[in-house]
Write an enzyme that holds these catalytic residues in place. Structure first.
Site, PDB file in Angstrom:
ATOM      1  N   HIS A 279      18.749  11.251  -2.234  1.00  0.00           N
ATOM      2  CA  HIS A 279      17.598  12.158  -2.178  1.00  0.00           C
ATOM      3  C   HIS A 279      16.351  11.438  -1.649  1.00  0.00           C
ATOM      4  CE1 HIS A 279      16.815  16.358  -3.660  1.00  0.00           C
ATOM      5  NE2 HIS A 279      15.591  15.998  -3.323  1.00  0.00           N
TER       6      HIS A 279
ATOM      7  N   ARG B 236      14.870   5.994  10.517  1.00  0.00           N
ATOM      8  CA  ARG B 236      13.620   6.074  11.277  1.00  0.00           C
ATOM      9  C   ARG B 236      13.792   5.701  12.740  1.00  0.00           C
ATOM     10  NH1 ARG B 236      12.883   7.615   6.888  1.00  0.00           N
ATOM     11  NH2 ARG B 236      11.201   7.146   5.419  1.00  0.00           N
TER      12      ARG B 236
END
Length: 391
Positions: free
Chosen positions: A288, A323
């Site tokens: 999460h 990223r």
């Protein structure tokens, strides 16, 4: 000259997801940015999600024709243009006007799926109709099972063929830096109220003329007068999520949902194997985004063992800390079918709405393409662990 990231309004000038993050931090109020940015407790899981990539190095080949390259994948019988999709991220309507539609449109233009959060501020029907994207629908198993069944019916009627059940939120994680922005539930403290006034572009984009956005898909699940998204995350999920969630609930949802069913929140081999046994079509390895259990392993830590156990029996995806295109390529080389993006595209949305989200996807697409070329791997389907080395 000292190095510094660009923080102006032109998202096309952003060269990386980190630069979109810098633009977003300047554009939106602190309480919005902190909701996106923060993790649980001491943020150990949050940091580890990024650190794990630095311990996996590439081993490129050479003298391979890479003049033509492909990063196309196939998920649940449909081609997707890149090995990633936008995962479910709540409260997008606080980052840009009609943020859920903006994200879906960006995904549609990029040729990748978009997972609509259950706590969207635009109805699932409108997102499907207005975005032109391949939309998947996230669900939580709330205490009110009739509500969950209704979401499934609405999704099917709207043409959505994939449900993503988030399983790791039976109890809401303690996101301390987010909580510090509020003096009481749904009430910003004085410092954050002043900070909001210092962001006139955000005020005009989000609050004018109707005030805070309201949840569009939660209906009767919310108490009267509590449909605004302002500071409501903990209140909504804390009151409505069921801590009694177990595999019988997955079996129930499988029984009422005829389409693809994906479980998001798997972290152990035995859970992945049980998902196979129940007829689940896919899993998302997830902690999460470091926002629930602090101190958890990264999904990249467990990916190889899960792939070894269930590859070919269901679709294996993961999220957590992605990223760079290089991060995504490493996950695919370790056997993942696709990566779900969270903060990466949310930073783009916060930086510049639909254009910002589209820029985030384009940055990652171009990085994946460049990494494939430099690895001397013209087709992403040819990737395997021989291109990597743990360090």
């Amino acid at each position: 000259m000292k190095r510094r990231l660009y923080t102006g309004p032109e998202v096309q000038r952003a060269q990386s997801i980190e630069e979109l993050r810098a633009i977003a931090r300047k554009r939106v109020p602190n309480f919005c940015f902190e909701y996106v940015e923060g993790g649980a407790e001491e943020e150990i899981s949050l940091r580890h999600n990024r650190e794990v990539f630095s311990r996996i190095a590439f081993v490129p080949r050479t003298l391979v024709d890479v003049s033509v390259r492909s990063q196309q994948r196939r998920l649940f019988g449909k081609d997707v243009a890149s090995p990633f999709l936008i995962g479910p991220t709540g409260f997008s309507g606080l980052l840009a006007r009609e943020g859920d539609v903006a994200m879906a449109r960006a995904a549609g233009q990029a040729g990748v799926p978009f997972v609509l959060t259950n706590v969207s501020t635009t109805s699932l029907e409108d997102v499907v109709r207005r975005s032109g994207a391949q939309v998947w629908q996230q669900v939580y198993l709330y205490r009110d099972r009739d509500f969950v069944a209704d979401v499934a019916r609405r999704a099917q009627a709207a043409g959505i063929d994939t449900l993503v059940l988030t399983t790791d939120s039976a109890v809401y994680g303690k996101r301390e830096w987010d909580l510090r922005n509020f003096s009481s539930p749904r009430q910003l403290d004085l410092r954050n109220k002043i900070d909001v006034l210092c962001h006139p572009r955000w005020l005009i984009d989000i609050l004018y003329p109707h005030g805070f956005p309201r949840f569009a898909n939660l209906g009767d699940l919310l108490p009267a007068g509590q449909t605004s998204v302002r500071g409501a995350a903990a209140a909504i999920l804390g009151q409505s999520l069921s801590p009694a969630l177990d595999w019988r609930d997955v079996e129930w949802l499988r029984g009422i949902w005829p389409g693809n069913l994906v479980l998001k929140g798997v972290m152990q081999v035995q859970d992945a194997q049980r998902a196979v046994a129940l007829g689940v079509d896919g899993i998302v390895l997830s902690n999460h985004g470091g926002r629930q259990l602090d101190g958890a392993l990264s999904t990249m830590d467990v990916l190889p063992e899960v792939v070894a156990a269930v590859k070919g029996q269901l679709t294996v995806m993961l999220d957590g800390g992605f990223r760079r295109g290089a991060d995504i390529v490493k996950a695919i080389a370790l056997g993942a079918d696709a990566v779900l993006l969270g903060r990466a595209t949310t930073y783009g949305l916060a930086a510049g709405g639909e254009a910002g989200a589209a820029r985030a996807l384009e940055i990652l697409r171009s990085e994946v393409d460049r990494v494939l070329a430099l690895l001397a791997c013209p087709d992403i389907a040819q990737l395997d662990a021989s291109y990597l080395r743990r360090i």
